[in-house]
Scaffold this motif. Structure first.
Motif, mmCIF file in Angstrom:
data_model
loop_
_atom_site.group_PDB
_atom_site.id
_atom_site.type_symbol
_atom_site.label_atom_id
_atom_site.label_comp_id
_atom_site.label_asym_id
_atom_site.label_seq_id
_atom_site.Cartn_x
_atom_site.Cartn_y
_atom_site.Cartn_z
ATOM 1 N N ALA A 247 76.666 34.619 91.827
ATOM 2 C CA ALA A 247 76.783 35.709 90.831
ATOM 3 C C ALA A 247 75.546 35.495 89.749
ATOM 4 O O ALA A 247 75.617 36.151 88.966
ATOM 5 C CB ALA A 247 78.062 35.468 90.033
ATOM 6 N N GLY A 248 74.775 34.668 90.285
ATOM 7 C CA GLY A 248 73.301 34.288 89.487
ATOM 8 C C GLY A 248 74.180 33.382 88.155
ATOM 9 O O GLY A 248 73.302 33.391 87.483
ATOM 10 N N HIS A 249 74.900 32.760 88.138
ATOM 11 C CA HIS A 249 75.528 31.921 87.382
ATOM 12 C C HIS A 249 75.059 30.298 87.794
ATOM 13 O O HIS A 249 74.860 29.965 89.006
ATOM 14 C CB HIS A 249 76.819 31.850 86.878
ATOM 15 C CG HIS A 249 77.156 33.227 86.607
ATOM 16 N ND1 HIS A 249 78.597 33.731 86.557
ATOM 17 C CD2 HIS A 249 76.604 34.370 86.380
ATOM 18 C CE1 HIS A 249 78.506 35.125 86.153
ATOM 19 N NE2 HIS A 249 77.257 35.420 85.868
ATOM 20 N N THR A 250 74.982 29.279 86.807
ATOM 21 C CA THR A 250 74.660 28.014 87.058
ATOM 22 C C THR A 250 75.793 27.246 86.630
ATOM 23 O O THR A 250 76.263 27.218 85.391
ATOM 24 C CB THR A 250 73.483 27.609 86.306
ATOM 25 O OG1 THR A 250 72.306 28.479 86.848
ATOM 26 C CG2 THR A 250 73.224 26.077 86.719
ATOM 27 N N ARG A 251 76.469 26.261 87.244
ATOM 28 C CA ARG A 251 77.398 25.642 87.047
ATOM 29 C C ARG A 251 76.885 24.069 87.525
ATOM 30 O O ARG A 251 77.006 23.737 88.671
ATOM 31 C CB ARG A 251 78.779 25.698 87.894
ATOM 32 C CG ARG A 251 79.420 26.979 87.229
ATOM 33 C CD ARG A 251 80.937 26.970 87.928
ATOM 34 N NE ARG A 251 81.496 28.069 87.383
ATOM 35 C CZ ARG A 251 82.918 28.250 87.622
ATOM 36 N NH1 ARG A 251 83.416 27.520 88.435
ATOM 37 N NH2 ARG A 251 83.485 29.428 87.043
ATOM 38 N N SER B 68 76.681 38.561 83.555
ATOM 39 C CA SER B 68 77.150 37.791 82.417
ATOM 40 C C SER B 68 78.672 37.233 82.608
ATOM 41 O O SER B 68 79.276 37.320 83.663
ATOM 42 C CB SER B 68 76.944 38.696 81.187
ATOM 43 O OG SER B 68 78.238 39.671 81.245
ATOM 44 N N GLY B 69 79.155 36.560 81.458
ATOM 45 C CA GLY B 69 80.701 36.213 81.533
ATOM 46 C C GLY B 69 81.250 37.127 81.583
ATOM 47 O O GLY B 69 82.511 37.123 82.484
ATOM 48 N N THR B 70 81.471 38.359 81.195
ATOM 49 C CA THR B 70 82.264 39.436 81.003
ATOM 50 C C THR B 70 81.813 40.516 82.243
ATOM 51 O O THR B 70 82.573 41.178 82.637
ATOM 52 C CB THR B 70 81.919 40.275 79.823
ATOM 53 O OG1 THR B 70 80.936 40.445 79.412
ATOM 54 C CG2 THR B 70 82.805 39.065 78.874
ATOM 55 N N ASN B 71 80.569 40.386 82.819
ATOM 56 C CA ASN B 71 79.954 41.471 83.810
ATOM 57 C C ASN B 71 79.830 40.479 85.086
ATOM 58 O O ASN B 71 78.693 40.061 85.326
ATOM 59 C CB ASN B 71 78.888 42.262 83.367
ATOM 60 C CG ASN B 71 78.496 43.108 84.294
ATOM 61 O OD1 ASN B 71 79.103 43.725 85.231
ATOM 62 N ND2 ASN B 71 77.226 43.141 84.605
ATOM 63 N N ASN B 72 80.663 40.418 85.897
ATOM 64 C CA ASN B 72 80.527 39.468 87.067
ATOM 65 C C ASN B 72 80.874 40.367 88.314
ATOM 66 O O ASN B 72 82.015 40.662 88.572
ATOM 67 C CB ASN B 72 81.350 38.269 87.035
ATOM 68 C CG ASN B 72 80.866 37.282 88.333
ATOM 69 O OD1 ASN B 72 80.353 37.752 89.335
ATOM 70 N ND2 ASN B 72 81.668 36.228 88.223
ATOM 71 N N PRO B 73 79.825 40.999 88.937
ATOM 72 C CA PRO B 73 80.261 41.663 90.155
ATOM 73 C C PRO B 73 80.726 41.149 91.510
ATOM 74 O O PRO B 73 81.180 41.675 92.293
ATOM 75 C CB PRO B 73 78.694 42.510 90.377
ATOM 76 C CG PRO B 73 77.593 41.388 90.201
ATOM 77 C CD PRO B 73 78.394 40.814 89.025
#
Length: 933
Positions: A712-716, A857-862
């Protein structure tokens, strides 16, 4: 006057230089080095074994050696523990190596090594500073040990402050837990701690701390002369003193402390806390022009140096000193005039002549340096080895059609970044290009090269990169480095010397400061015409050596971040120093330097090495300023440091503060570590990509979550960043192992642990492609190391940063140089043509598909999860006009089926299946399918 202490300068090298999610990077070539010694410690596989006991040493038989005496605090364990310690030693400006203790005496352990081996000199050893670290051993490489917890890291000894014995030996004594370097064997643990000036309500005071001892008398010295004394009637660990007269910036201050035991010690007084005061900023922060300004009839030089008393400018006709090339060098000075000190501490001078094409230096005098010749930090090119700056007429450097060259306008989330090194692309004999361009800038753009083997062929070099289809190339550092540009010795380039000058080792003529500029611009132009943006790897976190650098000469203690209020240097870089980006004039330099590179060379972006050592304000200003030049310039960096920094955690451009980034991004080590267990994790650990039956337990729920987040392009990882514009997804870079070598290391480590593990050649290919299929099927920027597409190897080594000698195991494999270890072997592209084809497919899909460059983003995750298991991950992606289903399977056994009803195949790795309601996924296969929404 009796002196038991050498003035201490805590510069230089640390156990780890981290540049990949907290993993040991290089001691990048910025790490100083020493030539090989026959008696140094040799790295051993696994844990080190100590085979010989330490015995007595006959010091009277030694000649021209550095002798280090080291004493641990606990006497009862001394003789058992000394053999478990090592010294990491280097000459200033060279790489380091690990050395065993040679013996033991009543004081402690003894290290003695030839000065000629350490310094590379055969005489005048005192002209060089020697750096060292006392460290304990770990397992694996020589750097997998820890520096002693008692001693504050890295230290330099200036041999000019010591008197050699009759045999030319220089001796120093150390004690664990004490930073003091003693010139004679200490009889007590008396030592000084921090000594610095500070401001209290507008009044300048001095603070002094002691360690393990009491002080009876302290004298404040100005330029070697006592100016104020204090008597202490009782022991103290720290005390403030009122000053009769405020200190002058241009003088050198020290304290001479006489302990009750009779020990006398000197230590420099730091100005560092004063640099942070509003009074200093108001008096000296400067926003006017710096560097060289040239008109048809005049040349004006300006340099900021409030702490200096005298500066002159020298103008040369040649950029080559005779000290570098006695036959062709020229030391003839065309002009030498004094500069006038003006407001804000700016020195300036004007010569009534247009001095384009001439070389120049500054000669600086202040409390720390006397008539020290340096290159202007704002110089835009340099002669050989970066020893003289060039006054450049940039209008003479542009290739034909330069005005029409620009950055290709890509969404940063569609970028497919190919990381390589100038030398790597063309060094191999399989490149088949011209010998003159081998490992040079011009080699990067040479066309028409190909390699043939067994009736098959592959393009090489520039043609290979174009054929691969990437739209961005990240070059390892190309700014001027502290190295020998004539010898051509390979290094990665993380050893900054002159930030605004191109490195000459890659030019056709390193003696000519224009050649490197013209040739690199030709590279930029060629790649721009091919639709490929060039991204520059920048290292604004440290310099090769702070001591004697142009920054330190001009403003001692200002440009480098302090530890202990200036008593030592902060070493979050792992290279002995950090640039203090939070200081106004340092921040200004970084912002203006990146602006210069972007404007003059039309770069497509900047990758910041150890970005957590830059403060957030500086990074935000860098990104914002670059956007005013071209909105398509990308900025990203490593959101970590290489060690412990004194920059406040809330101010660091670290991953933990990633949501405060404005206009730039960071590497996603969370996804990387879940896929291949990179970073600081042991090589024996198995990730999702290289999992096989029996190793399922290595994959955790957190790993699966980190992988899905990366898609999703997010980093954890250290921080949670829910913005694909701030995420660079990758599994490997120049640091550490290639994927092939990582898999081999993991299999060996597991087998050594008794867990038999072996990968076939086909499995390694499958695991490789699987790992990067996640990268190219993700939102956010996609990044990969050159050569992964054809199963590149670097001889099984993780940190191939270069140096003076190869390791024995590399030599046994037939390697003859570090350049050869790192080079691209294009024969692999023929042997692994199926992999190259798979990568081309993935690259083409990623760079051209806006559905995989969404602003999540946190509210827009495809991205949503269909199934998430240790052997199979299936996700859906909601695009603009299409919906996608993606399945990724590793090597775990089973017969997983995925429902692709209504979907059409976009691409797959391995054999393309016919997809439907029950689609079988082969081991290490990725399938991406779509349907209209």
């Amino acid at each position: 006057m009796k002196k038991s202490l050498l003035l201490l300068s805590t510069l230089a090298l640390s156990a780890f230089l981290v540049s990949c999610g907290g993993e040991p990077e290089t001691p990048s070539s910025s790490t100083p080095s020493v030539p090989s010694s026959s008696s140094k410690a040799e790295p051993q596989p696994g844990d080190y074994e100590y085979q010989e006991p330490l015995g007595a040493v006959d010091l009277s038989s030694l000649e021209n050696e550095l002798i280090i005496h080291y004493k641990v605090e606990k006497e009862d364990t001394a003789r058992d523990c000394y053999k478990g310690w090592r010294a990491w030693i280097w000459a200033d400006g060279k790489n380091g190596e690990e050395y065993r203790p040679n013996g033991i005496d009543e004081y402690g352990s003894i290290y003695h090594y030839s000065l000629s081996d350490l310094t590379g000199l055969t005489e005048n050893f005192a002209s060089t500073k020697i750096g060292f670290i006392i460290k304990t051993l770990g397992s694996g490489s020589a750097w997998n040990g820890s520096v002693t917890k008692d001693i504050d890291g890295d230290r330099f000894v200036d041999l000019t402050t010591l008197s050699p014995d009759a045999n030319g030996n220089y001796q120093i004594w150390l004690q664990s837990g004490i930073e003091t370097i003693y010139a004679t064997a200490p009889t007590s643990r008396d030592a000084l701690g921090t000594v610095y000036f500070y401001d209290e309500k507008g009044v300048t005071k001095m603070f002094l701390s002691t360690k393990a001892g009491s002080v009876a008398k302290v004298s404040l010295m100005k330029d070697g002369e006592p100016i104020q004394d204090w008597e202490l009637s009782s022991p103290t660990s720290g005390k403030s003193f009122d000053l009769d007269v405020a200190p002058a910036l241009s003088s050198l201050y020290s304290v001479h402390a006489t302990f009750e035991t009779g020990v006398e010690i000197d230590a420099e007084v730091s100005f560092y806390p004063l640099f942070r005061t509003d009074a200093f900023k108001e008096a000296y922060d400067y926003d006017g022009p710096l560097g060289v300004e040239v008109t048809e009839s005049q040349t004006t030089f300006r340099v900021w140096s409030p702490m200096s008393s005298e500066i002159s400018v020298r103008v040369y006709g040649s950029g080559t000193p005779k000290s570098v090339d006695p036959e062709n060098g020229d030391d003839n000075i065309l002009h030498e005039i004094p500069m006038e000190k003006g407001e804000k501490g700016v020195f300036s001078a004007t010569i009534n002549e247009c001095l384009y094409d001439r070389y120049y230096t500054f000669v600086v005098t202040n409390g720390h340096y006397k008539a020290k010749e340096i290159v202007d930090p704002y110089a835009k090119s340099a002669g050989v080895n970066g020893l003289r700056g060039l006054i450049v007429d940039f209008s003479k450097t542009n290739p034909e059609g330069w005005a029409d060259i620009g950055i290709s306008a890509y969404d940063r989330k569609n970028l497919t970044v190919y990381e390589t090194h100038v030398s790597d692309v063309t060094h191999s004999p399989t490149w088949k290009g011209s010998e003159a361009n081998k490992a040079k800038y011009l080699g990067l753009k040479e066309e028409g090269t190909k390699y043939e083997e067994g009736g098959k062929s592959t393009p090489t070099g520039f043609d290979y990169i174009k054929d691969l289809g990437v739209n961005a190339v990240q070059l390892q550092p190309i700014f001027d480095q502290a190295n020998d540009e004539i010898s051509g010795e390979f290094n990665w380039g993380y050893n900054p010397l002159n930030y605004n000058c191109l490195e000459g080792i890659y030019s056709s003529n390193p003696h000519d400061g224009y050649a490197r500029i013209k040739e690199f611009k030709e590279v930029i132009a060629s790649y721009a015409k091919a639709g490929i943006n060039i991204i520059m790897d920048v290292v604004y976190n440290h310099v090769n050596s702070a001591n004697g650098s142009n920054f330190d000469v001009l403003m001692p203690g200002y440009y480098f971040r302090s530890a202990n209020a200036g008593a030592s240097l902060s070493n979050g870089s792992g290279c002995g120093n950090e640039l203090a980006s939070e200081n106004t004039m340092v921040r200004r330099f970084i912002v203006e330097s990146t602006e210069f590179w972007a404007k003059e060379y039309k770069l497509g972006g900047f990758r910041f090495d150890l970005m957590a050592l830059e403060d957030l304000t500086t990074m935000n200003q860098v990104a914002a300023n670059l956007k005013t030049i071209d909105e398509n310039i990308v900025v990203y960096g490593e959101p970590w440091a290489g060690g412990t920094t004194t920059l406040l955690s809330t101010e660091q451009a670290s991953q933990a503060n990633g949501n405060l980034y404005e206009g730039y991004g960071q590497f996603n080590d969370g996804m990387r570590d879940a896929l291949i267990k990179g970073g600081m994790k042991g090589t024996q650990e198995i990730g999702f990509a290289d999992a096989k039956d029996g190793f399922e337990s290595n994959i955790s729920v957190a790993d699966l979550n980190a992988i899905v987040a990366g898609l999703a392009g997010h980093t954890r990882s250290t921080g949670t960043i829910l913005d694909s514009s701030k995420t660079v997804n990758y599994v490997t870079c120049h640091d550490n192992y290639t994927l092939n070598d990582r898999f081999e290391a993991a299999a060996k480590a597991q087998t050594d642990l008794g867990n038999a593990l072996q990968y076939t050649a086909e499995e390694k290919k499958g695991m490789n492609v699987l790992a990067n299929s996640f990268v190219f099927a993700s939102q956010g920027t996609s990044f990969f190391l050159a050569g992964e597409e054809c199963l590149r190897t670097k001889g099984g080594h993780g940190n191939t940063y270069g140096g003076d000698t190869l390791t024995a195991d590399l030599e046994s494999q037939g390697y003859s140089s570090w350049a050869q270890v790192n080079e691209m072997d294009y024969s692999l592209a023929i042997k692994n043509a199926d992999m190259v084809a798979a990568y081309k497919t993935m690259i083409a899909f990623k760079k051209s598909n806006p559905d995989f460059a969404q602003a999540t983003s946190g509210t827009n995750n495809p991205v949503s999860v269909v199934s998430k298991e240790k052997g199979l991950i299936v996700v859906d992606v909601q695009g603009r006009s299409k919906a996608y289903r993606m399945a990724f399977r590793n090597g775990l056994a089973g017969a997983p089926m995925v429902d692709f009803s209504g979907f059409d195949l976009e691409w797959s790795t391995g054999v393309s299946p016919e997809i439907g309601a029950k689609t079988a996924i082969a081991p290490y296969q990725t399938i991406v399918a779509s349907k209209a929404k």
